[in-house]
Design an enzyme around this catalytic site. Structure first.
Site, mmCIF file in Angstrom:
data_model
loop_
_atom_site.group_PDB
_atom_site.id
_atom_site.type_symbol
_atom_site.label_atom_id
_atom_site.label_comp_id
_atom_site.label_asym_id
_atom_site.label_seq_id
_atom_site.Cartn_x
_atom_site.Cartn_y
_atom_site.Cartn_z
ATOM 1 C CD GLU A 168 -2.884 0.915 2.467
ATOM 2 O OE1 GLU A 168 -3.892 1.637 2.504
ATOM 3 O OE2 GLU A 168 -2.626 0.070 3.345
ATOM 4 C CE LYS A 182 -7.574 1.039 2.937
ATOM 5 N NZ LYS A 182 -6.384 1.132 3.826
ATOM 6 C CB CYS A 241 -4.665 -2.238 3.838
ATOM 7 S SG CYS A 241 -3.841 -2.489 5.440
#
Length: 673
Positions: free
Chosen positions: A45, A114, A175
């Protein structure tokens, strides 16, 4: 009929704002992936800028330099003929997003922002990024001119989408999305996605890796397919350590997994599955050795107790790993070691010899120190190989007290000599603070005295439980440049020392483990320690760990903590005894919380860490006499007659248990009490 495809996932040791170094490590990982035939490469990430940029994400420079790195990646011949999946921040419609950028042969295929942010514990993503809330919606993103010049594209897809090829379909998670109860992989699996990817910056915490593995296994157990997990490794500039563990799972089974801790630049794992016709290769890069430009090693006040011995053993383990890495041909580690010791021809052969070069320990004795702790410190130093010194602090302590006496005409006394509690505490604190001053003096000048250049970093040794209660002197020898064990409980430290005693043959640790923890700041009785940590705190370290977890993880105040503990500890303690321990803990916590604002930085390793304003967002100024939050009627039941205390406890438990399950009757409550 399936087709073979080779995919690669990696762990990179990226540093926040190290754009040049981060770019070089990304290219190396892509090159390694291509060397093993991979057609798709997944990275961690925000790997371009580093995950821990924090408020630097607000700066336009961070966004600019990220695009400059992206341009370098697009132009590099290394990235040709392989789908590259990299992470970086991107501003879209004047909103900042945490994104994955997928590109192939100088063309950006898509940008995936995200959707579910990490915003608890150590994470503050919503401070810098907005979540993408438009499910299954793709917009056009206008590329910066510097990228248009390379790709020939004006716009590219931006949003919640997947990448379809002739042979398969790839879907992205980032994540925290894996940890969410409504993870994107659930719907993607229903829609026919076969390869799930997760680009992560997941920090190390004791016992956390097992949770991570189970989540990844579960993701493909439910709907089948392949799950690629990439993670950052190392410390990127703050108090967390990213522990790698890149892995590949197929249909609920982990078929390849990288190590958590390694000094090798690249660790490779491979798997060939004839049943599913997938060939998987995984590459992982190493943790770079962090050294100070001016430092030449470490100095540790070694008391002969569990805490400082744990810090010493961590340094010794580091030397063991370094020697193994050098023996295995790791040139980067050898270069770092030579820079630290200041010898370009040095070649470490033995961990003890290397330890002697980079590690100095000192036993700081006073008239209150025992021969037992002195000998334990000396024996451990001999076994690990540190350069060891014995320093007596009595002259310095008496000099400071002499100054006080000259001004006030009074000389304070220990409690054992008739002094008050205030005098007794002040005399303990002056010893502790003198040790801190001397530790820094010897760290700065001990190498100079030996004719060597450079200085030493001072290591601390206060565990997470002591921080929780504030059982240490502010600005004492727990104050240091860095504290390796500041996020670890006493219970886990003892397990670590037992492991070192067995695996590294450090037999001196057995007597250290058997000795009661003590600060040795009060006068001895017949040459023996009369002061112990657990007696001072009014609870054992194991009890303190339970209380710490209830406070942080279970989010308990005094009342709810008491209600839980009278059940948990019912076989060992009465309700009144439990009440006293809870009351004592919250009084210590309230009175000493301010110390967390000055505690030495340590890496986060425990889920109940009280690290101020980073992991534990609570006030630092409390009124310890508050009646309700300090315990109130509940915690004062110990002062009541037995019958009255019983009635109060029964009443409170009725309220508490009724809120949990309506089936609990009065007989059940009496059994608990």
């Amino acid at each position: 009929m399936g087709r073979k495809v080779t995919v690669a996932t990696c762990c990179l040791n990226q540093w926040a704002l190290d754009f040049e170094g981060n770019c070089e490590r990304i290219l190396r990982s892509i090159e390694e992936a291509k060397a093993h035939g991979a057609k798709y490469r997944l990275g961690p990430e925000l790997e371009i800028c580093g995950y821990g940029c924090a408020d630097h994400f607000y700066e336009s420079d961070t966004l600019l330099h990220s695009f400059q790195v992206l341009r370098n990646l697009l132009e590099s011949p290394v990235t040709q003929d392989i789908i590259c999946d990299v992470g970086m921040p991107i501003m879209h419609h004047n909103v900042r997003y945490n994104c994955r950028v997928l590109f192939l042969n100088r063309k950006i295929l898509l940008i995936r922002p995200k959707m579910l942010m990490a915003n608890h514990g150590n994470y503050r993503e919503v401070r810098w990024f907005s979540p993408w809330n438009k499910l299954r919606l793709v917009e056009e993103y206008f590329l910066p001119r510097m990228i248009q010049e390379v790709t020939g594209q004006d716009t590219v897809p931006f949003g919640h989408c997947v990448l379809s090829t002739k042979d398969t379909c790839i879907g992205t998670e980032i994540c925290a999305e894996l940890w969410n109860p409504d993870s994107p992989h659930i719907q993607m699996g229903r829609d026919g996605v076969e390869i799930f990817t997760n680009s992560s910056a997941s920090h190390h915490e004791l016992r956390k890796a097992d949770q991570r593995v189970n989540l990844i296994k579960s993701a493909t157990t439910k709907s089948g397919g392949i799950y690629l997990y990439a993670n950052q490794r190392g410390c990127d500039g703050d108090r967390v350590y990213y522990d790698g563990c890149a892995m590949v799972a197929i249909n609920g089974d982990v078929v390849a997994q990288g190590a958590q801790f390694s000094l090798d630049d690249v660790v490779r794992e491979g798997f060939l599955s004839c049943m599913s016709c997938w060939r998987l290769n995984m590459t992982m890069s190493s943790v770079c050795l962090l050294v100070s430009d001016t430092g030449a090693g470490f100095l540790l006040p070694l008391s002969g107790g569990v805490d400082s011995s744990s810090t010493a053993c961590i340094v010794h383990c580091m030397c063991v790993l370094l020697c193994r890495a050098v023996e295995g041909g790791n040139s980067r580690v050898l270069e770092d070691v030579r820079r630290v010791v200041g010898d370009e021809s040095y070649h470490p052969q033995d961990p003890k010899e290397l330890c002697a070069r980079v590690f100095t320990t000192c036993y700081m004795a006073s008239e209150n120190s025992s021969e037992d702790t002195r000998s334990r410190a000396r024996d451990l130093a001999n076994q690990i190989g540190s350069t060891h010194m014995n320093i007596n602090i009595d002259v310095a302590v008496k000099g400071i007290l002499g100054i006080f006496s000259a001004v006030t005409g009074r000389w304070p006394q220990f409690r054992a000599s008739g002094g008050s509690a205030r005098e007794n505490l002040a005399l303990q604190n002056v010893q502790a603070r003198v040790r801190m001053v001397l530790a820094y003096l010897f760290a700065q000048l001990s190498l100079w005295a030996r004719g060597r250049p450079g200085g030493l970093l001072v290591l601390g040794s206060a565990n997470v439980d002591e921080s929780l209660t504030g059982y240490f002197t502010k600005y004492d020898c727990s104050s240091a440049d860095i504290n390796p064990i500041g996020g670890i409980s006493k219970t886990d430290l003892k397990r670590f020392l037992l492991h070192c005693a067995e695996q590294l043959q450090l037999t001196a640790l057995r007597s250290i483990l058997a000795a009661p923890p003590t600060a040795e700041l009060e006068p001895l009785t017949d040459g023996r320690v009369s002061q112990t940590d657990e007696a001072d705190m009014g609870m054992t370290y194991s009890e303190l760990s339970v209380i710490g977890r209830l406070r942080k993880i279970s989010k308990c105040g005094p009342f709810s903590m008491f209600c839980k503990l009278i059940h948990t500890w019912r076989d060992a303690l009465s309700p009144s005894e439990v009440a006293q321990k809870v009351k004592r803990f919250f009084r210590m916590y309230s009175a000493n919380r301010h110390k967390m604002t000055t505690v030495t930085p340590s890496y986060h390793a425990e889920s109940y860490s009280p690290d101020d304003n980073r992991f534990d967002l609570r006030p630092f100024l409390y009124n310890a006499s508050w009646s309700w939050q300090g315990g109130g009627v509940l915690l004062n039941t110990a002062r009541l007659p037995r019958s009255a205390a019983q009635e109060v406890i029964n009443f409170l438990l009725n309220l508490f248990l009724a809120s949990l399950c309506g089936s609990c009757d009065s007989s059940t409550i009496r059994d608990v009490i």
